[in-house]
Design a protein around this motif. Structure first.
Motif, PDB file in Angstrom:
ATOM      1  N   GLU A  19       0.650  -1.278  -0.071  1.00  0.00           N
ATOM      2  CA  GLU A  19      -0.091   0.049  -0.138  1.00  0.00           C
ATOM      3  C   GLU A  19       0.926   1.444   0.024  1.00  0.00           C
ATOM      4  O   GLU A  19       0.264   2.421   0.393  1.00  0.00           O
ATOM      5  N   VAL A  20       2.142   1.210  -0.570  1.00  0.00           N
ATOM      6  CA  VAL A  20       2.930   2.394  -0.230  1.00  0.00           C
ATOM      7  C   VAL A  20       2.420   3.522  -1.218  1.00  0.00           C
ATOM      8  O   VAL A  20       2.687   4.606  -0.842  1.00  0.00           O
ATOM      9  N   VAL A  42      12.817  12.024   1.066  1.00  0.00           N
ATOM     10  CA  VAL A  42      12.918  10.755   1.491  1.00  0.00           C
ATOM     11  C   VAL A  42      11.835   9.826   1.249  1.00  0.00           C
ATOM     12  O   VAL A  42      11.982   8.622   0.723  1.00  0.00           O
ATOM     13  N   ASN A  43      10.564  10.340   1.149  1.00  0.00           N
ATOM     14  CA  ASN A  43       9.383   9.646   0.812  1.00  0.00           C
ATOM     15  C   ASN A  43       9.358   8.921  -0.744  1.00  0.00           C
ATOM     16  O   ASN A  43       8.995   7.843  -0.807  1.00  0.00           O
ATOM     17  N   GLN A  44       9.962  10.085  -1.576  1.00  0.00           N
ATOM     18  CA  GLN A  44      10.033   9.577  -2.917  1.00  0.00           C
ATOM     19  C   GLN A  44      10.923   8.444  -3.215  1.00  0.00           C
ATOM     20  O   GLN A  44      10.570   7.467  -3.907  1.00  0.00           O
ATOM     21  N   GLY A  73       3.364   7.572  -0.583  1.00  0.00           N
ATOM     22  CA  GLY A  73       2.763   8.179  -1.834  1.00  0.00           C
ATOM     23  C   GLY A  73       1.937   9.044  -1.539  1.00  0.00           C
ATOM     24  O   GLY A  73       1.994   9.840  -2.416  1.00  0.00           O
ATOM     25  N   ALA A  74       1.192   9.034  -0.633  1.00  0.00           N
ATOM     26  CA  ALA A  74       0.076  10.213  -0.461  1.00  0.00           C
ATOM     27  C   ALA A  74       0.901  11.423   0.094  1.00  0.00           C
ATOM     28  O   ALA A  74       0.425  12.411  -0.363  1.00  0.00           O
ATOM     29  N   VAL A  75       2.105  11.135   0.678  1.00  0.00           N
ATOM     30  CA  VAL A  75       2.827  12.326   1.448  1.00  0.00           C
ATOM     31  C   VAL A  75       3.356  12.846   0.099  1.00  0.00           C
ATOM     32  O   VAL A  75       3.352  14.116  -0.094  1.00  0.00           O
ATOM     33  N   VAL A  76       3.843  12.081  -0.895  1.00  0.00           N
ATOM     34  CA  VAL A  76       4.514  12.696  -1.953  1.00  0.00           C
ATOM     35  C   VAL A  76       3.350  13.488  -2.774  1.00  0.00           C
ATOM     36  O   VAL A  76       3.705  14.508  -3.291  1.00  0.00           O
ATOM     37  N   LEU A 119      11.697   5.956  -0.649  1.00  0.00           N
ATOM     38  CA  LEU A 119      11.127   4.934  -0.451  1.00  0.00           C
ATOM     39  C   LEU A 119      10.092   4.137  -1.035  1.00  0.00           C
ATOM     40  O   LEU A 119      10.171   3.000  -1.427  1.00  0.00           O
ATOM     41  N   VAL A 120       9.312   5.241  -1.949  1.00  0.00           N
ATOM     42  CA  VAL A 120       8.325   4.743  -2.774  1.00  0.00           C
ATOM     43  C   VAL A 120       9.214   4.111  -3.974  1.00  0.00           C
ATOM     44  O   VAL A 120       8.568   2.860  -4.410  1.00  0.00           O
ATOM     45  N   ALA A 121      10.304   4.658  -4.527  1.00  0.00           N
ATOM     46  CA  ALA A 121      10.770   4.155  -5.439  1.00  0.00           C
ATOM     47  C   ALA A 121      11.484   2.828  -5.225  1.00  0.00           C
ATOM     48  O   ALA A 121      11.263   2.046  -6.054  1.00  0.00           O
ATOM     49  N   CYS A 122      12.069   2.659  -4.085  1.00  0.00           N
ATOM     50  CA  CYS A 122      12.503   1.423  -3.701  1.00  0.00           C
ATOM     51  C   CYS A 122      11.463   0.317  -3.675  1.00  0.00           C
ATOM     52  O   CYS A 122      11.686  -0.666  -4.281  1.00  0.00           O
ATOM     53  N   LEU A 123      10.397   0.529  -3.233  1.00  0.00           N
ATOM     54  CA  LEU A 123       9.429  -0.475  -2.854  1.00  0.00           C
ATOM     55  C   LEU A 123       8.897  -0.873  -4.311  1.00  0.00           C
ATOM     56  O   LEU A 123       8.516  -1.984  -4.627  1.00  0.00           O
ATOM     57  N   LYS A 124       8.709   0.221  -5.232  1.00  0.00           N
ATOM     58  CA  LYS A 124       8.301  -0.256  -6.366  1.00  0.00           C
ATOM     59  C   LYS A 124       9.051  -1.152  -7.399  1.00  0.00           C
ATOM     60  O   LYS A 124       8.408  -1.918  -8.136  1.00  0.00           O
ATOM     61  N   GLY A 125      10.180  -0.885  -7.012  1.00  0.00           N
ATOM     62  CA  GLY A 125      11.332  -1.894  -7.637  1.00  0.00           C
ATOM     63  C   GLY A 125      11.389  -3.206  -7.028  1.00  0.00           C
ATOM     64  O   GLY A 125      11.446  -4.207  -7.903  1.00  0.00           O
TER      65      GLY A 125
END
Length: 316
Positions: A274-275, A295-297, A280-283, A299-305
């Motif tokens: 649910e990232v 930082v949140n961007q 992602g909602a923060v971004v 983390l989202v990128a890492c998890l999508k990878g």
């Protein structure tokens, strides 16, 4: 009270088990036949404070079973993953009556609008819970309840009789619950806790006991929360959280060493996380109000990878 938990995974079983023990007519709905069969055959094995107990529960994959046995519900609690909200509440419509309250206790932001589109805004309540659940095996879960608060409220901020009644039911079941007149702020306060640990637990594959032993991980989590707090402030949100380390600390209160964040549990089941609805909602909100969220961007990128590597295809 007649209560249906839509999406009765680990958290749903934790809440449903305690509400059943308190004497309410509770139905646990799961799309998976294996967990439902386990619950029907052996009851819910509920571990609280390191002690296991067995709770006989009602479980089904089919709302027709609920309608035939119990009719429409007084309360429907939605706990499915954010990206399944619309299809889940549409499937649950047979048990949503004229006076049924529909309460979202999901992670992230935006579910209430989706629910309102399906059942009508007057039926929808917003809420956030810090209670945790970990699935050990089908029908066997760990419940993190001690010191874990739940907040519920009307979307317009009023303090209604139905919200107070639900809060009373939860409190009597051992679930520390408050009726909130600032539910939007409460939702952001909960979002901060998910921002602090969810993505980091999933990326590192560490349960809480180990996650909290790595100073660099803590520094990253606190930085992600600080960004989210800046976004909330720029958006006019009133928070109870006073500083970023507070959210990091709150995430671990009452949780056992082996507790795993829901995003990590999703990855271990081969599912997307649910990232997009948390970090992602923060971004997204940061972009709207002009607050940088690097930082949140990341983390989202890492998890999508990671999701791409696990699933072989990007999220649609």
């Amino acid at each position: 009270m007649k209560i249906c938990l839509v999406g009765a995974g680990a958290l749903g079983c934790a809440l449903g088990g305690l509400l059943t023990e308190a004497g309410h007519e509770v139905w646990l709905v799961n799309r998976g036949l294996a967990p439902v069969n386990a619950l029907r055959a052996h009851g819910l094995h509920l571990r609280v404070d390191g002690v296991d107990r067995v709770v006989p529960v009602r479980a089904t994959t089919d709302y027709a079973d609920i309608l035939a046995s119990s009719g429409t519900m007084d309360l429907v609690i939605v706990l499915v993953k954010s990206f399944h909200t619309r299809e889940a509440i549409a499937a649950a419509l047979p048990v949503v009556g004229e006076h049924t309250a529909v309460l979202s206790l999901q992670n992230g932001l935006g579910h209430e609008d989706v629910l309102a589109e399906v059942v009508g805004r007057h039926k929808v309540l917003a809420g956030k819970t810090y209670v945790g659940g970990v699935l050990l095996a089908p029908g066997h879960i760990i419940a993190g309840v001690a010191g874990k608060e739940t907040l519920i409220g009307e979307l317009d901020g009023s303090l209604s009789e139905r919200v107070q009644r639900i809060a009373d039911v939860f409190n009597a079941a051992g679930l520390l619950t408050h009726a909130s007149q600032n539910i939007l702020g409460a939702m952001w306060d909960k979002l901060l806790v998910n921002v602090a640990t969810g993505a980091l637990s999933a990326i590192t594959r560490l349960p809480y006991g180990e996650l909290y032993q790595v100073p660099a991980v803590q520094a990253c989590g606190v930085a992600a929360v600080a960004e989210a707090m800046a976004v909330a402030a720029a958006s006019g949100i009133t928070l109870q959280t006073t500083d970023a380390p507070q959210a990091w600390a709150k995430a671990a209160v009452g949780m056992p060493f082996e507790f795993k964040a829901s995003m990590l549990q999703s990855l271990e089941k081969g599912s997307v996380t649910e990232v997009d609805f948390v970090n992602g909602a923060v971004v997204r909100q940061g972009a709207l109000c002009g607050v940088p969220t690097p930082v949140n961007q990341a983390l989202v990128a890492c998890l999508k990878g990671i999701e791409r590597g696990l699933l072989g295809a990007p999220r649609v």
